[in-house]
Design a protein around this motif. Structure first.
Motif, PDB file in Angstrom:
ATOM      1  N   PRO A   1      -0.075  20.699  -9.226  1.00 29.32           N
ATOM      2  CA  PRO A   1      -0.536  20.059 -10.466  1.00 29.32           C
ATOM      3  C   PRO A   1      -1.353  18.812 -10.134  1.00 29.32           C
ATOM      4  N   ARG A   2      -2.298  18.482 -10.994  1.00 28.23           N
ATOM      5  CA  ARG A   2      -3.139  17.317 -10.740  1.00 28.23           C
ATOM      6  C   ARG A   2      -2.346  16.021 -10.923  1.00 28.23           C
ATOM      7  N   PRO A   3      -2.761  14.979 -10.219  1.00 29.58           N
ATOM      8  CA  PRO A   3      -2.107  13.684 -10.414  1.00 29.58           C
ATOM      9  C   PRO A   3      -2.354  13.149 -11.824  1.00 29.58           C
ATOM     10  N   THR A   4      -1.387  12.463 -12.373  1.00 29.97           N
ATOM     11  CA  THR A   4      -1.566  11.809 -13.672  1.00 29.97           C
ATOM     12  C   THR A   4      -1.438  10.297 -13.535  1.00 29.97           C
ATOM     13  N   LEU A   5      -1.382   9.859 -12.311  1.00 30.29           N
ATOM     14  CA  LEU A   5      -1.408   8.432 -12.010  1.00 30.29           C
ATOM     15  C   LEU A   5      -2.411   8.260 -10.861  1.00 30.29           C
ATOM     16  N   ASP A   6      -3.029   7.090 -10.773  1.00 29.04           N
ATOM     17  CA  ASP A   6      -3.925   6.842  -9.633  1.00 29.04           C
ATOM     18  C   ASP A   6      -3.219   7.180  -8.335  1.00 29.04           C
ATOM     19  N   ILE A   7      -2.053   6.590  -8.179  1.00 25.14           N
ATOM     20  CA  ILE A   7      -1.234   6.861  -6.999  1.00 25.14           C
ATOM     21  C   ILE A   7       0.201   7.022  -7.473  1.00 25.14           C
ATOM     22  N   CYS A   8       0.952   7.804  -6.755  1.00 18.43           N
ATOM     23  CA  CYS A   8       2.387   7.991  -7.042  1.00 18.43           C
ATOM     24  C   CYS A   8       3.055   8.185  -5.695  1.00 18.43           C
ATOM     25  N   VAL A   9       3.201   7.068  -4.978  1.00 19.12           N
ATOM     26  CA  VAL A   9       3.764   7.133  -3.635  1.00 19.12           C
ATOM     27  C   VAL A   9       5.221   7.569  -3.739  1.00 19.12           C
ATOM     28  N   ALA A  10       5.585   8.583  -2.967  1.00 23.79           N
ATOM     29  CA  ALA A  10       6.915   9.190  -3.090  1.00 23.79           C
ATOM     30  C   ALA A  10       8.021   8.184  -2.845  1.00 23.79           C
TER      31      ALA A  10
ATOM     32  N   GLY B   1     -11.125   3.311   2.504  1.00 24.52           N
ATOM     33  CA  GLY B   1     -10.305   2.612   1.524  1.00 24.52           C
ATOM     34  C   GLY B   1     -10.669   3.026   0.122  1.00 24.52           C
ATOM     35  N   PHE B   2      -9.755   2.758  -0.818  1.00 24.11           N
ATOM     36  CA  PHE B   2      -9.988   3.145  -2.218  1.00 24.11           C
ATOM     37  C   PHE B   2      -9.457   2.056  -3.144  1.00 24.11           C
ATOM     38  N   VAL B   3      -9.961   2.061  -4.370  1.00 25.49           N
ATOM     39  CA  VAL B   3      -9.634   1.025  -5.346  1.00 25.49           C
ATOM     40  C   VAL B   3      -8.871   1.670  -6.509  1.00 25.49           C
ATOM     41  N   THR B   4      -7.764   1.040  -6.934  1.00 23.70           N
ATOM     42  CA  THR B   4      -6.921   1.587  -8.006  1.00 23.70           C
ATOM     43  C   THR B   4      -7.023   0.753  -9.278  1.00 23.70           C
ATOM     44  N   PRO B   5      -7.740   1.238 -10.277  1.00 22.94           N
ATOM     45  CA  PRO B   5      -7.817   0.516 -11.552  1.00 22.94           C
ATOM     46  C   PRO B   5      -6.426   0.234 -12.139  1.00 22.94           C
ATOM     47  N   GLU B   6      -5.543   1.178 -11.931  1.00 21.29           N
ATOM     48  CA  GLU B   6      -4.180   1.055 -12.441  1.00 21.29           C
ATOM     49  C   GLU B   6      -3.472  -0.189 -11.929  1.00 21.29           C
ATOM     50  N   GLN B   7      -3.844  -0.646 -10.752  1.00 19.43           N
ATOM     51  CA  GLN B   7      -3.229  -1.864 -10.225  1.00 19.43           C
ATOM     52  C   GLN B   7      -4.265  -2.976 -10.214  1.00 19.43           C
ATOM     53  N   ASN B   8      -5.034  -3.051 -11.297  1.00 23.04           N
ATOM     54  CA  ASN B   8      -6.023  -4.111 -11.455  1.00 23.04           C
ATOM     55  C   ASN B   8      -6.994  -4.154 -10.286  1.00 23.04           C
ATOM     56  N   TYR B   9      -7.472  -2.963  -9.885  1.00 16.37           N
ATOM     57  CA  TYR B   9      -8.503  -2.830  -8.864  1.00 16.37           C
ATOM     58  C   TYR B   9      -8.053  -3.337  -7.493  1.00 16.37           C
TER      59      TYR B   9
ATOM     60  N   LYS C   1       7.620   5.637  -6.190  1.00 15.63           N
ATOM     61  CA  LYS C   1       8.295   4.353  -5.996  1.00 15.63           C
ATOM     62  C   LYS C   1       7.560   3.274  -6.785  1.00 15.63           C
ATOM     63  N   ASP C   2       8.182   2.145  -6.894  1.00 17.83           N
ATOM     64  CA  ASP C   2       7.617   1.001  -7.628  1.00 17.83           C
ATOM     65  C   ASP C   2       6.251   0.660  -7.024  1.00 17.83           C
ATOM     66  N   PRO C   3       5.180   0.693  -7.833  1.00 20.86           N
ATOM     67  CA  PRO C   3       3.840   0.442  -7.277  1.00 20.86           C
ATOM     68  C   PRO C   3       3.716  -0.912  -6.588  1.00 20.86           C
ATOM     69  N   SER C   4       4.513  -1.879  -6.994  1.00 23.60           N
ATOM     70  CA  SER C   4       4.371  -3.205  -6.378  1.00 23.60           C
ATOM     71  C   SER C   4       4.842  -3.195  -4.931  1.00 23.60           C
ATOM     72  N   THR C   5       5.529  -2.126  -4.514  1.00 26.31           N
ATOM     73  CA  THR C   5       6.004  -2.068  -3.129  1.00 26.31           C
ATOM     74  C   THR C   5       5.098  -1.224  -2.236  1.00 26.31           C
ATOM     75  N   VAL C   6       4.031  -0.715  -2.814  1.00 27.43           N
ATOM     76  CA  VAL C   6       3.136   0.161  -2.049  1.00 27.43           C
ATOM     77  C   VAL C   6       2.260  -0.670  -1.107  1.00 27.43           C
ATOM     78  N   THR C   7       2.049  -0.159   0.099  1.00 22.32           N
ATOM     79  CA  THR C   7       1.164  -0.835   1.057  1.00 22.32           C
ATOM     80  C   THR C   7       0.162   0.167   1.626  1.00 22.32           C
ATOM     81  N   ASP C   8      -0.820  -0.368   2.322  1.00 24.05           N
ATOM     82  CA  ASP C   8      -1.826   0.475   2.980  1.00 24.05           C
ATOM     83  C   ASP C   8      -1.174   1.545   3.854  1.00 24.05           C
ATOM     84  N   ASN C   9      -0.064   1.183   4.480  1.00 25.18           N
ATOM     85  CA  ASN C   9       0.574   2.110   5.413  1.00 25.18           C
ATOM     86  C   ASN C   9       1.122   3.357   4.733  1.00 25.18           C
TER      87      ASN C   9
END
Lengths: 218, 218, 218, 218, 218, 218
Positions: D24-33, C127-135, D48-56
């Motif tokens: 290219p390197r990421p410029t966001l912690d995560i950028c789920v397609a 697992g990993f922690v994302t500061p961007e989403q408040n950890y 996609k909207d980070p609030s919709t991202v899940t572990d899966n």
């Protein structure tokens, strides 16, 4: 700083690599420059033996002191670059302190790194020209605590716009300041450019050009 | 600034993209961020219509003013980033002013950009740890006019090492400050990490860990 | 593998360059590392004479064998890096096999490359922690044939979450694994960080910190 | 997997961007397609909207299962790419499991990413050709636990070299596998290339070429 | 130019580094290649002492002259690369003049740089195949003054499509032309690839393959 | 081409992105520019729907025809850029044909891409100035078939040095030509720069500067 000092400073800085901004990323935690290496390659300088690195390799003292402005441009440039802080090697950053006497300016120039310009004292006009918008000029007069961003690669102005002395910090996102003074490139080229060509290019007469070609620009 | 302020500031900054340092180079003279764009892509933000750009898009005023340090860390962070200076978009730079009360510190952290740290006032310890040299710690106590370079990606210390107040400027070679506070990552993770695992990892007992997991770290 | 083995392995790996992930692209078909070169530069290692290259420079055997986990972390790390496969130089990839005894874990860490984690046997929490989403903490327990992606630069967990032994492959998109163990950076720094500062930073008392500073973290 | 399956898989994978390796390197912690975005740009897909991202979004299950090899190449390719693990977006990595029946092979091809090839079972010949060394061929027959590195951009062989079944993992340092099968490029081009030209190019007679142009290559 | 000439030329060019296109940016104003340096690193060649640089280091004369096409491909390739213009080092560009007798062609190949193809005389078919679009073939017959762009990394055709002689200029955005001839990779590999494997791969009988393996392809 | 034509051409070209040379690599086989997209981002333009791409998207015809030189600079610039060849998008290349009447020149300028300059007819002086070597000027007079390389980011000369007409091809390693004419930046800035500052900067009297500021420079 005499004229030859500013000249030497810029040349020296440039010899330590006039660089494209936005340097390649480091591939070692640290790669403190081996300033004595004769190897000349694209990219940062070779690293010295890590076992010889000390805290001082990352440190500079004295940026609170104004530089000597006794030169025709009435400007002092004190540079914190890899030549004095070898730990800057591979770090993609360098900075300078500028001191302006009244009427002082840094000659019109560009560099391939972006620049954050932070006013410490006095009133300084900072501005840049965008060919993309038909040479529109964006500028501000900065006072203490003001900040302006100068985009990479654009010709820009840095001049004392007030009645008193002024000083500022400029930070560039390259370990190599990379300065190109556009008057020096045109009139200070060695060997000299064809004067009739320059006359046409500048819409000036050839005598004026030849006179400009005898002056010092750095 | 209360604890929630520092928290909000960092989160906000990060949401405007925690970034890899050493940003991609600009491909336009200017690309002033369209802060209202819903598009989320890798790299800088989309640009607003160039005809709406003004001098103010490149300008910030007030970095000579200390921030509010009334928070548990007794530190204020005033950030000049793309959120307040949209002209920083694509420029590969951002900066902050730090103000420290006595005993104040910015929590132990890392970011993927390099950092130039310039002391304005007081005494500030700045240092970083290099895994490559078996976690050797390089540091200096900075006084007014002193500069230290913190390499990209390494855990570093920023703390008031003097008896009085202190302040400094930090410049990062990324438009996205990209801060990762290592206590927040471990103890502030949501959902919480397994406490027995953390106990093993920190060589602390599980009760201590569970207590740490109830605290605030940002 | 004893504690000193894991320590040596990580240091050795790092000395072969703790690197930014997403390495520069190759500019030669092959550039097999000259492991004996004293030259230390940013980027990949110098290449050996192509006429001395053999099939074996690109080859490793034995990743089906578990490593020795007799160390306090109860984990074995078998790394296929440029030190053992010199043909990996410039290729932007490296990998490791991890073996976990029950309760085993790789200490909480980050690296600047992305990581694909593939479970071979047992149950492993990654697992990993994302500061961007408040950890926010994203994680999965992986069983045989499961894959998880760990983003570059984020603090992450790798631990045996089952009752038996477990093993996995981790692949990093850098020729340099680049590991930073966050407990080692804080408590294992040499010279040691100020303990009262660390006490404040960790919200622990100074005695506890001083005790932690006597322990081994790598 | 039928012939059309391998064809579809490769096309599908490629449509999700045949890419230059060494992304290219990421410029966001995560950028789920955001797999539903119609926007087509250079670089990774929009996030996609980070609030919709899940572990899966970071997880794949089933790489321990062999794929269906009922196709003319007697090979199965099971790809863990951004199409099935949207969290791979911006991460610079993807992987596949290959299963080979006796005599099975993946057609001669190249891609612009480097490849780590790890044998799981059986005997697999993996090799590549270096134009720089006058088309020297480097290769190994891999058995369980053996690893081979295939440099970016070079034509390479992947074939079952044993009497039984074989399987392996291949990891590419790009989110986009980027496969170019050299027989398909020559004989499967649509519209077809001039057959007399191909006859000259391959030093074969025109009838043979025309016959090859009627076959399927993917 | 005999067959061995084209072979030597390509090998020589490649030894001066078959490269990824889209080279790293220069970090010095100029870095004229030190062609005598034994150092072999990723990226451009080491620079010679700037004080020894002359105008001629940036200059080539004779691209208006056709090359010798007396070889089996009836094509001449005259390359302006770093080997003959050492000032091209770090500049990210190289070019060639192609001369085609009737029926002449440059063997089917790819390179990792993009290519601008400008016809000077005659009729030349230039085209490329896109795996991403299921091996669609895009092409044009170019006449004097026509230009075609060949994307990086794709297999492409360059052939005299007219009755008379033809010539063209090709410009690549890399200092290293980086040519991979796909027939040479398959049939000219040394040591030879397994012929039964190639027979399956090409859907040809093994005798035909063995005969192809005796021919010259470069 | 009238003065306004050259002005429009350059502005138009620049609006299609004045770019850093050495563009990011393509991540799709092709990404033909959607010239109608309103989206403005760093990097190449968005791609149009691949199903609408045709051979013509990669093709330009007419570079054998001289342009119209009826403007004050007596130069014609015919550009093959993404605006007329949308398939150039992401390819990292563009080119122009220059036609010079006797005395014609392209105004002193720089761009952030490297330039290969190939003379087609007549005698053309091409040269550049290196700040790193104290503004040394490297140049050649090119005749038919001669080639000169102009390094990225340096101010350079392109002028008819013969008695008759002259023409040449210039190839830049960027999809965006990126031209900055240094007279236009200084004297053509809008709003105008302070004339007393410019007088100091150019070592000319203020009346001369004010007169120059009324002229057209593009």
């Amino acid at each position: 700083m005499s004229l030859s000092h500013i000249q030497l400073l810029i040349i020296f800085t440039n010899l330590l690599s006039i660089a494209s901004a936005f340097d390649p990323r480091p591939t070692l935690d640290i790669c403190v420059a081996d300033l004595s290496s004769p190897l000349r390659i694209n990219g940062p300088m070779p690293c010295k033996d890590p076992s010889t690195v000390t805290d001082n390799d990352f440190f500079y003292s004295g940026l609170d002191k104004p530089g000597n402005t006794s030169n025709p441009f009435r400007v002092a440039v004190t540079t914190v670059g890899v030549a004095v802080v070898p730990g800057l090697n591979t770090m993609g950053l360098s900075m300078s302190r500028l001191d302006f006497e009244p009427g002082g300016f840094f000659p019109l120039h560009y560099h391939r790194s972006s620049e954050l310009h932070v006013a410490l004292e006095g009133s300084i006009e900072v501005g840049f020209v965008t060919p993309e918008q038909n040479y529109k000029y964006y500028s501000k007069v900065l006072n203490k605590g003001d900040v302006f961003i100068v985009p990479a690669g654009l010709v820009h102005v840095q001049r004392n716009a007030g009645a008193g002395e002024a000083s500022s910090l400029t930070i560039l996102n390259s370990q190599f300041p990379g300065i190109n003074i556009i008057t020096a490139a045109a009139f200070g080229a060695k060997p000299a450019m064809d004067s009739s060509y320059l006359a046409n290019n500048y819409q000036l007469d050839e005598n004026t050009i030849e006179n400009l070609q005898t002056k010092r620009w750095v």
